[in-house]
Enzyme design. Structure first.
Site, mmCIF file in Angstrom:
data_model
loop_
_atom_site.group_PDB
_atom_site.id
_atom_site.type_symbol
_atom_site.label_atom_id
_atom_site.label_comp_id
_atom_site.label_asym_id
_atom_site.label_seq_id
_atom_site.Cartn_x
_atom_site.Cartn_y
_atom_site.Cartn_z
ATOM 1 C CG ASP A 161 3.229 2.213 8.905
ATOM 2 O OD1 ASP A 161 3.306 2.498 8.656
ATOM 3 O OD2 ASP A 161 2.894 3.043 10.425
ATOM 4 C CB CYS B 271 -5.209 10.214 11.262
ATOM 5 S SG CYS B 271 -3.500 9.544 11.304
ATOM 6 N NE ARG C 38 -7.592 4.551 5.152
ATOM 7 C CZ ARG C 38 -6.749 5.689 6.019
ATOM 8 N NH1 ARG C 38 -6.791 6.000 7.003
ATOM 9 N NH2 ARG C 38 -5.481 6.009 5.362
ATOM 10 N NE ARG D 157 0.188 11.035 9.820
ATOM 11 C CZ ARG D 157 -0.239 9.535 8.793
ATOM 12 N NH1 ARG D 157 -0.792 9.086 8.651
ATOM 13 N NH2 ARG D 157 0.778 9.012 7.671
ATOM 14 N N PRO D 158 1.730 17.087 10.469
ATOM 15 C CG PRO D 158 3.238 18.412 11.624
ATOM 16 C CD PRO D 158 2.344 17.370 11.712
ATOM 17 N NE ARG E 176 0.692 12.393 6.573
ATOM 18 C CZ ARG E 176 1.204 13.307 6.796
ATOM 19 N NH1 ARG E 176 -0.070 14.218 7.062
ATOM 20 N NH2 ARG E 176 1.753 13.735 7.123
ATOM 21 C CE LYS F 187 -1.690 1.979 3.447
ATOM 22 N NZ LYS F 187 -1.324 3.392 4.184
ATOM 23 C CG ASN F 188 2.063 2.534 3.513
ATOM 24 O OD1 ASN F 188 0.872 2.799 3.176
ATOM 25 N ND2 ASN F 188 2.560 3.107 4.539
ATOM 26 C CG ASP G 15 7.009 20.486 9.821
ATOM 27 O OD1 ASP G 15 6.252 19.632 9.704
ATOM 28 O OD2 ASP G 15 7.882 20.843 10.460
HETATM 29 C C1 EPZ Z 1 4.045 7.161 6.168
HETATM 30 O O1 EPZ Z 1 3.399 8.414 6.689
HETATM 31 C C2 EPZ Z 1 3.189 5.753 5.437
HETATM 32 N N1 EPZ Z 1 2.165 5.857 4.755
HETATM 33 C C3 EPZ Z 1 2.713 5.771 7.413
HETATM 34 O O2 EPZ Z 1 1.870 4.345 7.072
HETATM 35 C C4 EPZ Z 1 4.038 5.345 8.466
HETATM 36 O O3 EPZ Z 1 3.720 5.233 9.626
HETATM 37 C C5 EPZ Z 1 4.537 6.924 8.235
HETATM 38 O O4 EPZ Z 1 5.176 6.856 6.417
HETATM 39 C C6 EPZ Z 1 6.638 6.413 8.902
HETATM 40 O O5 EPZ Z 1 6.391 4.940 8.643
HETATM 41 C C7 EPZ Z 1 2.071 5.697 3.862
HETATM 42 O O6 EPZ Z 1 2.869 5.838 2.999
HETATM 43 C C8 EPZ Z 1 1.059 6.174 2.716
HETATM 44 P P1 EPZ Z 1 6.541 11.082 7.850
HETATM 45 P P2 EPZ Z 1 3.877 9.572 6.571
HETATM 46 O O7 EPZ Z 1 6.061 12.324 7.060
HETATM 47 O O8 EPZ Z 1 4.726 9.570 5.005
HETATM 48 C C9 EPZ Z 1 5.992 14.547 10.868
HETATM 49 C C10 EPZ Z 1 -0.009 3.220 7.483
HETATM 50 O O9 EPZ Z 1 -0.367 2.832 8.819
HETATM 51 N N2 EPZ Z 1 5.655 14.956 9.763
HETATM 52 O O10 EPZ Z 1 7.123 9.968 7.332
HETATM 53 O O11 EPZ Z 1 2.608 10.733 6.793
HETATM 54 C C11 EPZ Z 1 4.729 13.456 11.752
HETATM 55 O O12 EPZ Z 1 4.078 14.245 12.150
HETATM 56 C C12 EPZ Z 1 0.758 4.962 7.532
HETATM 57 O O13 EPZ Z 1 0.206 2.998 6.792
HETATM 58 C C13 EPZ Z 1 6.249 16.391 10.513
HETATM 59 O O14 EPZ Z 1 6.103 16.762 11.586
HETATM 60 O O15 EPZ Z 1 4.953 9.438 7.807
HETATM 61 C C14 EPZ Z 1 5.076 12.299 12.270
HETATM 62 O O16 EPZ Z 1 5.169 12.262 13.238
HETATM 63 C C15 EPZ Z 1 0.244 4.893 9.305
HETATM 64 N N3 EPZ Z 1 6.116 17.775 9.508
HETATM 65 C C16 EPZ Z 1 6.773 11.553 11.259
HETATM 66 O O17 EPZ Z 1 7.087 12.845 11.212
HETATM 67 C C17 EPZ Z 1 5.703 16.639 8.292
HETATM 68 O O18 EPZ Z 1 6.145 17.592 6.600
HETATM 69 C C18 EPZ Z 1 6.780 10.211 10.472
HETATM 70 O O19 EPZ Z 1 5.920 11.378 9.515
HETATM 71 C C19 EPZ Z 1 5.799 15.509 7.794
HETATM 72 C C20 EPZ Z 1 5.779 14.896 9.214
#
Ligand code: EPZ
Length: 431
Positions: free
Chosen positions: A313, A126, A405, A131-132, A102, A32-33, A134
């Site tokens: 995950d 969520c 999902r 999950r900002p 997202r 999926k990811n 920025d």
């Molecule tokens: C991806 O989400 C995955 N989703 C998530 O899987 C996975 O948990 C996550 O990466 C971490 O490995 C998909 O690939 C579709 P991040 P993503 O940006 O890209 C913070 C599942 O269950 N952050 O690495 O959204 C954020 O708040 C899902 O399959 C910022 O602060 O994850 C989080 O605490 C859940 N600012 C951390 O970084 C930003 O601009 C990790 O987020 C972006 C992120």
């Protein structure tokens, strides 16, 4: 079925009678990811892309509803997805559609790269965290984009995108993906330091390179992207889903018998396999995939981390398997701020879990008992299913929509392994 509450409107749930040993083999679906960013990257091409081994998941269908509004002609037959991006336009997509997933924020990079404008929803938070976005925005602004907040979303535009050096303070998966896609058509070279190194990033780079892109270093903290003038269509087969594989490894550890995970790849699961070794779980690698055997488990201490660390995950799934391990375990979550909501549901099943400072302290109990529980997110739902598999008695699990999902055919796959499990539609009636 006695004692389980029927106090819901017509709502689908999973009913499960725990205790049956699971044996046999399960085919691991496409990731999926990985498929979601590959779909987004297809917007970079001016042709028709073909993606094989696409899992039939609600998240894929929601992403297709976004693509439809962008003018993509999509055909999803079996596990093959054809995306004709010749008539794509960066139209404003309905916020209620964008907000449903997202990962729809991943259209930002490719639409900016190809059309120099894009609009996304406020698809941030969520249940597992705020999950900002920025880091996504800072990286795209470094390339020359302007991002304006809108009612319920953001509008991004640029006169041109120029390659530059970008450093992430945290290896965000999505921000890394958005930047790579935007830089693929930017002028000149972009060097990204502090990049996420997940296998799904490697997959995205390979797909963009198959389209004629020039992305090097994916899978390491430094990724170098040479912008090109345009990208052609490509045909690609998605990697197996390492999180689904990890889920069934833990299901086998909890409720096996012996289970073969057809297509599971050892290299992408190193952190979990090391945890299984520490727990004393028996597993082996075969030409067909990974085999895991059930049995008692030792308690362990784990901290989640960006790849190659233990994946966040799989944190809920591991916690479910540690509820009946021998001794006291700790699972510390370092990626998301609210990813233990399922612990209260495991407690309804008799688990002994305390959450302190984003760390679960689990005292193993001999067995869990079936209960009426509810999931609040995708991996929490899977964790409750795993706990119910090995529990004594019946469980009713709400939140099937979350499981759908991210897991293709979870109920049929577990039933084929011998689990006494089914989806049930419950009507409102007296208790
Ligand atoms: C991806 O989400 C995955 N989703 C998530 O899987 C996975 O948990 C996550 O990466 C971490 O490995 C998909 O690939 C579709 P991040 P993503 O940006 O890209 C913070 C599942 O269950 N952050 O690495 O959204 C954020 O708040 C899902 O399959 C910022 O602060 O994850 C989080 O605490 C859940 N600012 C951390 O970084 C930003 O601009 C990790 O987020 C972006 C992120």
């Amino acid at each position: 079925m006695t004692g389980l509450a029927y106090n819901n409107l017509a709502q689908e749930k999973i009913w499960l009678a725990g205790g049956a040993k699971i044996d046999g083999e399960v085919a691991i679906s496409g990731a999926k990811n990985a498929v979601l960013p590959l779909m987004a990257a297809s917007l970079l091409s001016g042709g028709e892309c073909i993606i094989n081994n696409v899992p039939r998941l609600d998240d894929v269908l929601v992403m297709l509803s976004v693509f439809k509004e962008l003018g993509v002609k999509a055909d999803f037959c079996g596990h093959t997805l054809r995306l004709d991006c010749r008539r794509v336009r960066p139209a404003a997509v309905e916020p209620k559609v964008l907000g449903r997933i997202r990962a729809s924020n991943l259209i930002l990079g490719p639409l900016l790269a190809r059309f120099k404008e894009a609009e996304i929803g406020a698809c941030g938070g969520c249940s597992i965290g705020s999950r900002p976005l920025d880091l996504h925005f800072a990286a795209l602004e470094a390339l020359g984009a302007k991002i304006l907040p809108l009612e319920g979303g953001y509008f991004a535009f640029a006169r041109e995108l120029k390659g530059t050096r970008v450093t992430f303070p945290f290896p965000s998966v999505g921000a890394t993906e958005n930047l790579i896609m935007a830089a693929a058509l930017a002028q000149g070279q972009t060097v990204l330091s502090g990049a996420a190194a997940e296998p799904e990033i490697v997959e995205l780079a390979a797909y963009i390179n198959a389209m004629g892109g020039k992305v090097c270093g994916a899978g390491t903290p430094t990724v170098v992207i040479e912008g090109v003038k345009s990208l052609r269509s490509a045909s690609y087969t998605v990697m197996p889903d390492r999180i689904e594989a990890g889920t069934y490894l833990l299901a086998g550890a909890l409720a096996g018998g012996e289970v073969l995970l057809r297509g599971a790849r050892r290299a992408e699961l190193a952190a979990l396999l090391a945890a299984l070794d520490a727990m004393g779980v028996t597993w082996r690698e075969t030409a067909a995939g990974l085999v895991v055997c059930g049995g008692s488990r030792r308690a362990i201490d784990i901290v989640t981390a960006p790849h190659p660390g233990f994946p966040t995950d799989l944190q809920p799934l591991l916690t479910a398997a540690l509820c009946t391990a021998r001794g006291r375990s700790t699972v510390r979550e370092t990626i998301f701020e609210n990813r233990f909501t399922y612990a209260a549901e495991l407690k309804k099943m008799g688990a002994s879990i305390q959450i302190r400072d984003n760390c679960a302290i689990i005292n193993g109990v001999p067995a869990l008992c079936g209960a009426d529980v509810a999931a609040g997110d995708l991996r929490a739902g899977a964790a409750l299913v795993l706990a119910a598999l090995a529990a004594e008695g019946e469980s009713l699990i709400a939140g099937v929509e979350y499981i759908d999902r991210g897991y293709e055919d979870m109920v049929p796959k577990l039933a084929a392994l011998g689990a006494d499990i089914r989806r049930v539609k419950l009507r409102a009636r007296a208790v």
